[in-house]
Design a protein around this motif. Structure first.
Motif, PDB file in Angstrom:
ATOM      1  N   PHE A 218      -8.405 100.819  -1.677  1.00 32.69           N
ATOM      2  CA  PHE A 218      -7.758 100.910  -2.980  1.00 32.69           C
ATOM      3  C   PHE A 218      -8.797 100.997  -4.086  1.00 32.69           C
ATOM      4  CE2 PHE A 218      -6.258  98.932  -6.891  1.00 32.69           C
ATOM      5  CZ  PHE A 218      -5.161  99.726  -7.177  1.00 32.69           C
ATOM      6  N   LEU A 219      -9.809 100.140  -4.036  1.00 34.34           N
ATOM      7  CA  LEU A 219     -10.849 100.155  -5.072  1.00 34.34           C
ATOM      8  C   LEU A 219     -11.681 101.426  -4.988  1.00 34.34           C
ATOM      9  CD1 LEU A 219     -12.025  96.450  -4.919  1.00 34.34           C
ATOM     10  CD2 LEU A 219     -10.508  97.502  -6.587  1.00 34.34           C
ATOM     11  N   ASP A 220     -12.005 101.856  -3.786  1.00 33.07           N
ATOM     12  CA  ASP A 220     -12.800 103.073  -3.619  1.00 33.07           C
ATOM     13  C   ASP A 220     -12.057 104.304  -4.130  1.00 33.07           C
ATOM     14  OD1 ASP A 220     -14.758 101.526  -2.452  1.00 33.07           O
ATOM     15  OD2 ASP A 220     -14.140 102.018  -0.399  1.00 33.07           O
ATOM     16  N   GLY A 221     -10.739 104.333  -3.952  1.00 32.93           N
ATOM     17  CA  GLY A 221      -9.947 105.499  -4.340  1.00 32.93           C
ATOM     18  C   GLY A 221      -9.443 105.476  -5.765  1.00 32.93           C
ATOM     19  N   ASN A 222      -9.749 104.414  -6.512  1.00 31.50           N
ATOM     20  CA  ASN A 222      -9.275 104.276  -7.899  1.00 31.50           C
ATOM     21  C   ASN A 222     -10.439 103.894  -8.804  1.00 31.50           C
ATOM     22  OD1 ASN A 222      -6.185 104.491  -7.816  1.00 31.50           O
ATOM     23  ND2 ASN A 222      -6.670 103.135  -6.100  1.00 31.50           N
ATOM     24  N   PRO A 223     -11.254 104.859  -9.215  1.00 29.02           N
ATOM     25  CA  PRO A 223     -12.459 104.544  -9.995  1.00 29.02           C
ATOM     26  C   PRO A 223     -12.165 103.926 -11.365  1.00 29.02           C
ATOM     27  CG  PRO A 223     -12.106 106.917  -9.916  1.00 29.02           C
ATOM     28  CD  PRO A 223     -11.112 106.292  -8.982  1.00 29.02           C
ATOM     29  N   LEU A 224     -10.952 104.060 -11.874  1.00 30.69           N
ATOM     30  CA  LEU A 224     -10.631 103.474 -13.180  1.00 30.69           C
ATOM     31  C   LEU A 224     -10.292 101.992 -13.086  1.00 30.69           C
ATOM     32  CD1 LEU A 224      -8.554 106.364 -14.799  1.00 30.69           C
ATOM     33  CD2 LEU A 224     -10.991 105.825 -15.077  1.00 30.69           C
ATOM     34  N   VAL A 225     -10.069 101.515 -11.869  1.00 31.04           N
ATOM     35  CA  VAL A 225      -9.797 100.087 -11.679  1.00 31.04           C
ATOM     36  C   VAL A 225     -11.119  99.338 -11.736  1.00 31.04           C
ATOM     37  CG1 VAL A 225      -8.974  98.355 -10.041  1.00 31.04           C
ATOM     38  CG2 VAL A 225      -7.742 100.515 -10.290  1.00 31.04           C
TER      39      VAL A 225
END
Length: 86
Positions: free
Chosen positions: A62-69
Motif C-alpha cells: 500500500f505504501l509503495d503503491g501510494n507515493p502521496l501517502v
C-alpha cells in the motif's frame, strides 16, 4: 478510592521469523484496577486478555503503491515536525 475499567487494544508489530519479515497483529483487552493516592489515579493491577492474533507475511505494498501517502516515522513524523508546505 478504587475503580476498575476495561481498555481495548489493537497492536501491530513487525517481526522477523527465519529471516523473513512478518506482520503480527493482536487484538485484546486490558482489565485494570485503579487506586487513587494523593489525588492521583494509577493502575494498581492489570490483566491482558488476547482476543485474537494473526501472523502474515509483511505487506508494505500500500505504501509503495501510494507515493502521496506520508508514512509515520519516529522522530521525523509530521505530528512532531509540523512541516506545513508554504
Amino acid at each position: 478510592d478504587e475503580a476498575s475499567g476495561e481498555v481495548y487494544f489493537y497492536a501491530w508489530h513487525r517481526t522477523v521469523e527465519d529471516g523473513e519479515a512478518k506482520d503480527l497483529v493482536v487484538a485484546g483487552r486490558y482489565v485494570d484496577e485503579y487506586t487513587c493516592k494523593n489525588g492521583q489515579w494509577r493502575i494498581s493491577r492489570r490483566r491482558e486478555i488476547v482476543d485474537w492474533a494473526r501472523t502474515d507475511p509483511a505487506a508494505d505494498g500500500f505504501l509503495d503503491g501510494n507515493p502521496l501517502v506520508r508514512p509515520g516515522r519516529r522522530g521525523t513524523d509530521f505530528s512532531q515536525t509540523r512541516d506545513w508546505p508554504v
